[in-house]
Design a protein around this motif. Sequence first.
Motif, PDB file in Angstrom:
ATOM      1  N   GLN A 281       1.053  -1.126  -0.440  1.00 52.11           N
ATOM      2  CA  GLN A 281      -0.470  -0.047  -0.302  1.00 52.11           C
ATOM      3  C   GLN A 281       0.782   1.109  -0.238  1.00 52.11           C
ATOM      4  O   GLN A 281       1.429   1.655   1.055  1.00 52.11           O
ATOM      5  N   GLU A 282       1.127   2.009  -0.974  1.00 47.50           N
ATOM      6  CA  GLU A 282       2.084   2.184  -1.257  1.00 47.50           C
ATOM      7  C   GLU A 282       1.418   4.162  -0.641  1.00 47.50           C
ATOM      8  O   GLU A 282       2.523   4.536  -0.282  1.00 47.50           O
TER       9      GLU A 282
ATOM     10  N   VAL B 176       1.519   5.376  14.386  1.00 47.24           N
ATOM     11  CA  VAL B 176       0.871   4.788  13.193  1.00 47.24           C
ATOM     12  C   VAL B 176       0.817   3.434  13.077  1.00 47.24           C
ATOM     13  O   VAL B 176       1.948   2.499  13.420  1.00 47.24           O
ATOM     14  N   LEU B 177      -0.255   2.759  11.884  1.00 50.86           N
ATOM     15  CA  LEU B 177      -0.475   1.891  12.042  1.00 50.86           C
ATOM     16  C   LEU B 177       0.515   1.203  11.038  1.00 50.86           C
ATOM     17  O   LEU B 177       0.845  -0.514  10.862  1.00 50.86           O
ATOM     18  N   GLY B 178       1.244   2.092   9.830  1.00 54.24           N
ATOM     19  CA  GLY B 178       1.657   1.097   8.749  1.00 54.24           C
ATOM     20  C   GLY B 178       0.948   0.847   7.331  1.00 54.24           C
ATOM     21  O   GLY B 178      -0.370   0.189   7.766  1.00 54.24           O
ATOM     22  N   PRO B 179       1.616   0.025   6.753  1.00 49.79           N
ATOM     23  CA  PRO B 179       0.902  -0.186   6.013  1.00 49.79           C
ATOM     24  C   PRO B 179       1.131  -1.691   5.848  1.00 49.79           C
ATOM     25  O   PRO B 179       0.613  -2.619   4.973  1.00 49.79           O
ATOM     26  N   PHE B 180       1.663  -2.583   7.507  1.00 46.73           N
ATOM     27  CA  PHE B 180       1.764  -4.106   6.881  1.00 46.73           C
ATOM     28  C   PHE B 180       1.023  -4.389   7.895  1.00 46.73           C
ATOM     29  O   PHE B 180       1.194  -5.881   7.992  1.00 46.73           O
ATOM     30  N   HIS B 181       0.086  -4.294   8.331  1.00 47.02           N
ATOM     31  CA  HIS B 181      -1.362  -4.640   9.388  1.00 47.02           C
ATOM     32  C   HIS B 181      -2.157  -5.651   8.409  1.00 47.02           C
ATOM     33  O   HIS B 181      -2.449  -5.555   7.005  1.00 47.02           O
TER      34      HIS B 181
ATOM     35  N   GLY C  60      14.520  -8.100   8.450  1.00 44.79           N
ATOM     36  CA  GLY C  60      13.304  -6.410   8.292  1.00 44.79           C
ATOM     37  C   GLY C  60      12.558  -6.429   7.259  1.00 44.79           C
ATOM     38  O   GLY C  60      12.488  -5.260   6.871  1.00 44.79           O
ATOM     39  N   ARG C  61      12.762  -7.552   6.334  1.00 39.21           N
ATOM     40  CA  ARG C  61      11.150  -8.053   5.979  1.00 39.21           C
ATOM     41  C   ARG C  61      10.058  -8.235   6.748  1.00 39.21           C
ATOM     42  O   ARG C  61       9.738  -9.306   7.811  1.00 39.21           O
ATOM     43  N   TYR C  62       8.947  -8.301   6.157  1.00 41.07           N
ATOM     44  CA  TYR C  62       7.426  -8.613   6.893  1.00 41.07           C
ATOM     45  C   TYR C  62       6.810  -9.501   6.169  1.00 41.07           C
ATOM     46  O   TYR C  62       7.383  -9.726   4.780  1.00 41.07           O
ATOM     47  N   ASP C  63       6.671 -10.698   6.630  1.00 43.03           N
ATOM     48  CA  ASP C  63       5.944 -11.717   5.526  1.00 43.03           C
ATOM     49  C   ASP C  63       5.355 -11.407   4.300  1.00 43.03           C
ATOM     50  O   ASP C  63       5.867 -11.468   3.053  1.00 43.03           O
TER      51      ASP C  63
END
Lengths: 330, 330
Positions: free
Chosen positions: A79-80, A110-115, A165-168
């Motif tokens: 989600q850019e 912040v929720l951020g784009p990775f939830h 440092g990477r989300y799944d």
Amino acid sequence: MDPSQVKIPPMKDLTPDNITPNTIIVNSQGPDKRLQYLLERLVTHLHDFARETRLTTEEWMAGILFLTAVGQICSDTRQEFILLSDTLGLSTLVENINHPKPSNATEGTVLGPFHTEDAAEFSHGDSICSDGKGEMCLVRCTLKDTSGRPISGASVDIWETDETGRYDTQYADRGHPDCRGILKTDSNGEFWFKAVRPVPYPIPHDGPVGKLLERLHRHPYRPSHMHFLITAEGYDTLVTSLYIRGDAYETSDAVFGVKSSLVIDMGKVGDAAVAEKYSVKADDWAINYDFVLVTEKEAVELKNKNALEALKALGSTATIVNGLPMADVD
Amino acid sequence: MDPSQVKIPPMKDLTPDNITPNTIIVNSQGPDKRLQYLLERLVTHLHDFARETRLTTEEWMAGILFLTAVGQICSDTRQEFILLSDTLGLSTLVENINHPKPSNATEGTVLGPFHTEDAAEFSHGDSICSDGKGEMCLVRCTLKDTSGRPISGASVDIWETDETGRYDTQYADRGHPDCRGILKTDSNGEFWFKAVRPVPYPIPHDGPVGKLLERLHRHPYRPSHMHFLITAEGYDTLVTSLYIRGDAYETSDAVFGVKSSLVIDMGKVGDAAVAEKYSVKADDWAINYDFVLVTEKEAVELKNKNALEALKALGSTATIVNGLPMADVD
């Protein structure tokens, strides 16, 4: 539509001096007075931006192409536009406006784009990360209300990156959720789980937002952190993160999320009895934190109070309904 | 990057009151002072918008998803962000700022999202539309400078919809450009061609911009018009359109493009000698127009004068270089 239905004044010969009120009039034909107010403010700011900057046609086109590229790189797992909002400080501002906290409650961030919505449910003591990921970290927390009473049965949704440092979701071959999970607080308001020791990481910077940061000579890093989204019946949802003290990016988070009250010391488990109880090693990392939720009622009251104060300070004359300004009904 | 390169003040504990100046500081590390100024104004307006409207998390997310959808529907032949800019009045404003015209020159108007770079070159008298399209219209024009001298060898790029109100790019099976073409003015500054009688049409409204217009109770129609993009060495490029007087949408153009000076009477060819000369029927439609270009020099001077006046009126204290405000170099 039938042109006889056009009920607006004639719109011709629009100039930099009259385009804004006319656009606002055209946008004022519908019944949704909140949407009308949002469009009124949006159009005013958009036009003022162009007038103040004397925006050139080339810059306008660069903006069009930038926004298009931001939209086009979005996918089910990327989600850019949220990333853009995050890096422009908008996300943290919206979070602050919508979830103000009294001083005795845990701050949000912040929720951020990775939830994601697909995290699995875990039992206390489980690891939310698959085997072999990073350095083990035991996380032990409590959840209480502002009077110190435990909140049981709350849902705690946790997500973090792996040791690289990477989300799944950033892996093309993501087969199932990893380094994320949901736990329920027990009757003492406690929850505990195993996770990977958080590491700093760059936000995705191979897309248009990354290119913008580069042109602005900004680094894309976030300090080491772990996300928490905590929901409990009757309480204001808490979107927050814990940050590890001493991180190189602690004071220059690319998305403006760090709060002093959320910066924690990460130590070792140490005590052998604790290690045995939680089936970890004394040398494993350990995080402890006590989260405090505000009730929905407290949160709404504080939000509405802040809204009234802010709008008064801004000299706003808009009609206010449930803390939200609206266009006047003519 | 090396965290030791972080040269900004510590950024923690950002609140609605301090997020804006801090975001501006973070964006001020690069060498491009114009970009820095654009970001400073953008961030200020974006944050003010959220503070003034008390933007809710749900509205913020609706905005994120709206912008994402706008980006995702864009393709080689569809530019929904330009459409959004057009319908919010931004395009006509940017056009006005960048191409101001003295009172003795032809006014400009919005480019719109349907100009392409692949139009074929035609000879005087050719039809820019393939056979069998709509009602024939003979278009005869002159191109002069503000002193009345003909401009020869100028490139005139023309585009319009077919009789159903669709541009060639709106057909999935578009094999080649149609209802568009480029002519060069002759030694008398004249050009003439055949085209389809313009019709009113809705802008593409099956996408997110159309849905927004619907929620705002706005119609998506543009009045009948024909686009012209005229370029000549030493002259300011003219992006304009001619509008047919009496159209049902003449005073409520969805993209705010109509100017009184560009509204023309469309009659019949009438005169038999003219009909014979141009190989049309006396009963065919006819458009005549005399375009007047300003020199690049005149346009730049007027633009810079307008910029200085506007910025003075706004109380701007920014450094101005070539009519464009910039961030100060510290």
